[in-house]
Design a protein around this motif. Structure first.
Motif, PDB file in Angstrom:
ATOM      1  N   GLN A  52      -4.475 -15.964   3.488  1.00  0.00           N
ATOM      2  CA  GLN A  52      -3.500 -15.247   2.666  1.00  0.00           C
ATOM      3  C   GLN A  52      -4.173 -14.149   1.846  1.00  0.00           C
ATOM      4  O   GLN A  52      -3.650 -13.049   1.722  1.00  0.00           O
ATOM      5  N   MET A  53      -5.334 -14.454   1.297  1.00  0.00           N
ATOM      6  CA  MET A  53      -6.057 -13.455   0.510  1.00  0.00           C
ATOM      7  C   MET A  53      -6.404 -12.237   1.364  1.00  0.00           C
ATOM      8  O   MET A  53      -6.232 -11.093   0.928  1.00  0.00           O
ATOM      9  N   ALA A  54      -6.890 -12.473   2.578  1.00  0.00           N
ATOM     10  CA  ALA A  54      -7.240 -11.364   3.471  1.00  0.00           C
ATOM     11  C   ALA A  54      -6.009 -10.517   3.794  1.00  0.00           C
ATOM     12  O   ALA A  54      -6.063  -9.281   3.756  1.00  0.00           O
ATOM     13  N   LYS A  55      -4.891 -11.165   4.074  1.00  0.00           N
ATOM     14  CA  LYS A  55      -3.649 -10.423   4.360  1.00  0.00           C
ATOM     15  C   LYS A  55      -3.220  -9.604   3.143  1.00  0.00           C
ATOM     16  O   LYS A  55      -2.764  -8.459   3.280  1.00  0.00           O
ATOM     17  N   ASP A  56      -3.354 -10.186   1.959  1.00  0.00           N
ATOM     18  CA  ASP A  56      -2.962  -9.474   0.740  1.00  0.00           C
ATOM     19  C   ASP A  56      -3.859  -8.254   0.499  1.00  0.00           C
ATOM     20  O   ASP A  56      -3.379  -7.198   0.089  1.00  0.00           O
ATOM     21  N   ILE A  57      -5.150  -8.391   0.757  1.00  0.00           N
ATOM     22  CA  ILE A  57      -6.067  -7.254   0.602  1.00  0.00           C
ATOM     23  C   ILE A  57      -5.704  -6.161   1.602  1.00  0.00           C
ATOM     24  O   ILE A  57      -5.650  -4.978   1.257  1.00  0.00           O
ATOM     25  N   GLN A  58      -5.430  -6.535   2.838  1.00  0.00           N
ATOM     26  CA  GLN A  58      -5.019  -5.541   3.834  1.00  0.00           C
ATOM     27  C   GLN A  58      -3.728  -4.850   3.411  1.00  0.00           C
ATOM     28  O   GLN A  58      -3.582  -3.630   3.585  1.00  0.00           O
ATOM     29  N   SER A  59      -2.814  -5.598   2.850  1.00  0.00           N
ATOM     30  CA  SER A  59      -1.552  -5.014   2.376  1.00  0.00           C
ATOM     31  C   SER A  59      -1.808  -3.988   1.278  1.00  0.00           C
ATOM     32  O   SER A  59      -1.190  -2.918   1.250  1.00  0.00           O
ATOM     33  N   THR A  60      -2.733  -4.293   0.372  1.00  0.00           N
ATOM     34  CA  THR A  60      -3.068  -3.345  -0.700  1.00  0.00           C
ATOM     35  C   THR A  60      -3.712  -2.088  -0.129  1.00  0.00           C
ATOM     36  O   THR A  60      -3.413  -0.971  -0.575  1.00  0.00           O
ATOM     37  N   ILE A  61      -4.583  -2.239   0.857  1.00  0.00           N
ATOM     38  CA  ILE A  61      -5.190  -1.066   1.499  1.00  0.00           C
ATOM     39  C   ILE A  61      -4.093  -0.169   2.063  1.00  0.00           C
ATOM     40  O   ILE A  61      -4.114   1.058   1.887  1.00  0.00           O
ATOM     41  N   LEU A  62      -3.117  -0.767   2.731  1.00  0.00           N
ATOM     42  CA  LEU A  62      -2.019   0.021   3.311  1.00  0.00           C
ATOM     43  C   LEU A  62      -1.171   0.681   2.234  1.00  0.00           C
ATOM     44  O   LEU A  62      -0.715   1.823   2.407  1.00  0.00           O
ATOM     45  N   LYS A  63      -0.948  -0.001   1.105  1.00  0.00           N
ATOM     46  CA  LYS A  63      -0.199   0.606  -0.010  1.00  0.00           C
ATOM     47  C   LYS A  63      -0.929   1.837  -0.534  1.00  0.00           C
ATOM     48  O   LYS A  63      -0.328   2.889  -0.750  1.00  0.00           O
ATOM     49  N   ILE A  64      -2.236   1.683  -0.773  1.00  0.00           N
ATOM     50  CA  ILE A  64      -3.024   2.810  -1.287  1.00  0.00           C
ATOM     51  C   ILE A  64      -3.029   3.949  -0.279  1.00  0.00           C
ATOM     52  O   ILE A  64      -2.909   5.123  -0.650  1.00  0.00           O
ATOM     53  N   ALA A  65      -3.147   3.631   1.000  1.00  0.00           N
ATOM     54  CA  ALA A  65      -3.127   4.657   2.043  1.00  0.00           C
ATOM     55  C   ALA A  65      -1.813   5.427   2.000  1.00  0.00           C
ATOM     56  O   ALA A  65      -1.785   6.649   2.172  1.00  0.00           O
ATOM     57  N   GLY A  66      -0.722   4.719   1.748  1.00  0.00           N
ATOM     58  CA  GLY A  66       0.588   5.357   1.687  1.00  0.00           C
ATOM     59  C   GLY A  66       0.776   6.248   0.479  1.00  0.00           C
ATOM     60  O   GLY A  66       1.653   7.111   0.469  1.00  0.00           O
ATOM     61  N   GLU A  67      -0.043   6.068  -0.540  1.00  0.00           N
ATOM     62  CA  GLU A  67       0.057   6.879  -1.756  1.00  0.00           C
ATOM     63  C   GLU A  67      -0.595   8.249  -1.588  1.00  0.00           C
ATOM     64  O   GLU A  67      -0.349   9.159  -2.377  1.00  0.00           O
ATOM     65  N   GLY A  68      -1.430   8.419  -0.579  1.00  0.00           N
ATOM     66  CA  GLY A  68      -2.106   9.694  -0.360  1.00  0.00           C
ATOM     67  C   GLY A  68      -3.089   9.999  -1.475  1.00  0.00           C
ATOM     68  O   GLY A  68      -3.467   9.125  -2.243  1.00  0.00           O
TER      69      GLY A  68
END
Length: 151
Positions: free
Chosen positions: A97-113
């Motif tokens: 779950q922690m790994a999935k959550d970290i990946q989700s945060t990476i994708l959020k930051i990527a979406g922020e440009g």
């Protein structure tokens, strides 16, 4: 006496007994060692620069941000898993779950440009997606359960 009740005493004792028997079992989560880019660059080093920044790269804290946002959910999830699993089993579910959550945060930051034009130009993808170019770092977020000492 205040009239307060303590519930779940046996459940707590059982959980503490499991934890004591595990003797140092833990979960490691992140870009684990030996992950390299095709040119040989260490992915954990790149992740560290992204996390903390340097003179050329602004910090984009994907690990600390995830921990800050999710630590409560992780604690509760681990406690729930401990009821039904061994300590190592509960740590495995937690780590996943922690790994999935970290990946989700990476994708959020990527979406922020927010990449500099010079960074976008250097990237293979030519996209303004911080933390993502080849997706190697994103796909390298893993977990590992380190067993406790055996008796």
């Amino acid at each position: 006496m205040s009239g307060a009740k303590v519930l779940g005493g046996e459940k707590l004792k059982a959980a503490l007994k499991k934890l004591a028997a595990a003797k140092g079992a833990r979960v490691r989560v992140g870009i684990l060692e030996n992950t390299k880019y095709p040119d040989g660059t260490d992915a954990a080093m790149v992740a560290g620069v992204q996390e903390f920044g340097n003179e050329q790269t602004p910090a984009r804290s994907f690990m600390r941000r995830t921990v800050s946002e999710r630590v409560g959910a992780w604690k509760n999830g681990f406690a729930n898993q401990l009821d039904a699993n061994s300590v190592e089993g509960a740590l495995d579910v937690l780590g996943e779950q922690m790994a999935k959550d970290i990946q989700s945060t990476i994708l959020k930051i990527a979406g922020e440009g927010g990449n500099a034009p010079s960074t976008i130009e250097r990237k293979r993808s030519k996209q303004d997606r911080p933390l993502i170019d080849s997706t190697l770092m994103l796909n390298s977020v893993k977990h590992e359960v380190v067993p406790g000492e055996s008796e």
